[in-house]
Design an enzyme around this catalytic site. Structure first.
Site, PDB file in Angstrom:
ATOM      1  N   ILE A  95       0.965  -1.357  -0.204  1.00 11.56           N
ATOM      2  CA  ILE A  95      -0.035   0.098   0.046  1.00 11.56           C
ATOM      3  C   ILE A  95       0.836   1.149   0.173  1.00 11.56           C
ATOM      4  O   ILE A  95       1.791   1.208   0.787  1.00 11.56           O
ATOM      5  CB  ILE A  95      -0.804  -0.063   1.408  1.00 11.56           C
ATOM      6  N   SER A  96       0.600   2.141  -0.770  1.00 11.70           N
ATOM      7  CA  SER A  96       1.583   3.299  -0.803  1.00 11.70           C
ATOM      8  C   SER A  96       1.502   4.053   0.251  1.00 11.70           C
ATOM      9  O   SER A  96       0.480   4.264   0.952  1.00 11.70           O
ATOM     10  CB  SER A  96       0.587   4.290  -2.186  1.00 11.70           C
ATOM     11  N   LYS A  97       2.698   5.030   0.651  1.00 15.01           N
ATOM     12  CA  LYS A  97       2.376   6.000   1.559  1.00 15.01           C
ATOM     13  C   LYS A  97       1.499   6.956   1.352  1.00 15.01           C
ATOM     14  O   LYS A  97       1.211   7.470   0.369  1.00 15.01           O
ATOM     15  CB  LYS A  97       3.878   6.765   1.517  1.00 15.01           C
TER      16      LYS A  97
END
Ligand code: SAH
Length: 252
Positions: A95-97
Site C-alpha cells: 500500500i503506498s505511503k
C-alpha cells in the site's frame, strides 16, 4: 428503526446515561488493534503532516482524514497505518505511503472538477487492498478499480464491504488494457509502474482528462508522470522520482 453505533464513540459525554463506574473498561478496548477509536485523532495528525508536506487541496485532505487506513492493513501493522510509510498488503505488493496517495490524487484533481467539487469517472490500475479506491470515492463520481491478482481483488472487496461505497466498482483483470466500459475517464491513476504508459490508457482518457502514473525512465528510475489530453494532443510532464511495484500484464 435501529440506530447504528456511531464511530468513533462519543468522547464528549454524549447523551445522559446512567453513570458507569469509573473503573469500567475504556471504550477504546473495543478495538483489538489499539488504534480503533483513537484513530480519528491519529488521522487528523496525519492530515496535518500531509498539509505541512505541501498537500493543499482541501478535498484531498478531507478524504485522507475520512478513510480509515488502519482497516486496510493486517492487524499486526495497524499501529503503523498512519505513519508516512508504505506497508505490505500480501502477495509481494504494498500500500503506498499516505503522502504519495495524497500527492497523486491532488495531481489528478488539479482544478478539473464539477460544481460539487468532484472529478468525473476515474480508472485506478492496481486496487491492492482497496485503500486508494476508498479515498478516490470521496473525490470522484465513479471509481473503476482494476486488480490483476485475484487474492488482492478479493481482499479489497472484503475491506471495502463495510464501507458500502456505491460509486466504487472493483474489477478483476489486467489494467494494462484499461476498462473500456467505463471510458472515457476524467482521470486515470496507476499504483504500479511500467516502462511506458499503455496505449489503452491514453485512448480511454477523456478530452481534458489526466493520467497520473509512475513510469520507469530510460535510466531505470521510476518517476511520476502526468499526461494531459487537450485538443486530442497529449502533454507529458515528468515529476519527482517514486518507488512503486512493477506494472505486470495478465492476471494471476
Ligand atoms: N492502490 C493500492 C496499491 C496497490 S500496489 C492500495 O491502495 O492498496 C499496486 C497493485 O497494482 C498491486 O496489487 C499489483 O498487483 C497491481 N498491478 C500491477 N500490474 C497490474 C495490472 N496490469 N493490472 C491491474 N493491477 C496491477
Amino acid at each position: 428503526m435501529t440506530r447504528r453505533p456511531s464511530f468513533p464513540a462519543r468522547l464528549d459525554g454524549g447523551p445522559a446515561r446512567p453513570a458507569a463506574p469509573r473503573a469500567a473498561a475504556p471504550a477504546v478496548a473495543a478495538s483489538p488493534t489499539g488504534v480503533g477509536l483513537a484513530s480519528q485523532a491519529v488521522r487528523a495528525r496525519m492530515v496535518q503532516k500531509l498539509a505541512a508536506q505541501g498537500v493543499s487541496d482541501p478535498r484531498v485532505l478531507a478524504a485522507m482524514g475520512t478513510v480509515e487506513r488502519h482497516r486496510f492493513v493486517d492487524t499486526a501493522l495497524a499501529n503503523q497505518a498512519y505513519e508516512d510509510t508504505s506497508l505490505p498488503i500480501g502477495l509481494g505488493q504494498t500500500i503506498s505511503k499516505p503522502n504519495v496517495v495524497a500527492r497523486m490524487i491532488e495531481l489528478l484533481l488539479a482544478g478539473r472538477t464539477d460544481a460539487q467539487g468532484k472529478l468525473g469517472r476515474v480508472l485506478e490500475v492496481g486496487t491492492g487492498c482497496g485503500y486508494q479506491a476508498a479515498v478516490l470515492s470521496c473525490v470522484a463520481t465513479e471509481v473503476y478499480s482494476v486488480e490483476r491478482l485475484r487474492g488482492l481483488h478479493d481482499k479489497a472487496r472484503e475491506n471495502l464491504r463495510h464501507l458500502r461505497l456505491p460509486n466504487v466498482h472493483l474489477l478483476f483483470g489486467d489494467g494494462m488494457v484499461g476498462y473500456a466500459k467505463g471510458a472515457p475517464y476524467a482521470g486515470i491513476i496507476a499504483a504500479a509502474g511500467g516502462e511506458a504508459l499503455p496505449a489503452a490508457w491514453t485512448d480511454q482518457l477523456a478530452e481534458g482528462g489526466r493520467i497520473v502514473a509512475p513510469v520507469v525512465s530510460p535510466g531505470g528510475q521510476q518517476a511520476l508522470v502526468v499526461v494531459e489530453k487537450a485538443a486530442g494532443q497529449l502533454k507529458h510532464s515528468v515529476l519527482e522520482s517514486v518507488h512503486f511495484v512493477p506494472l505486470k500484464s495478465g492476471v494471476a
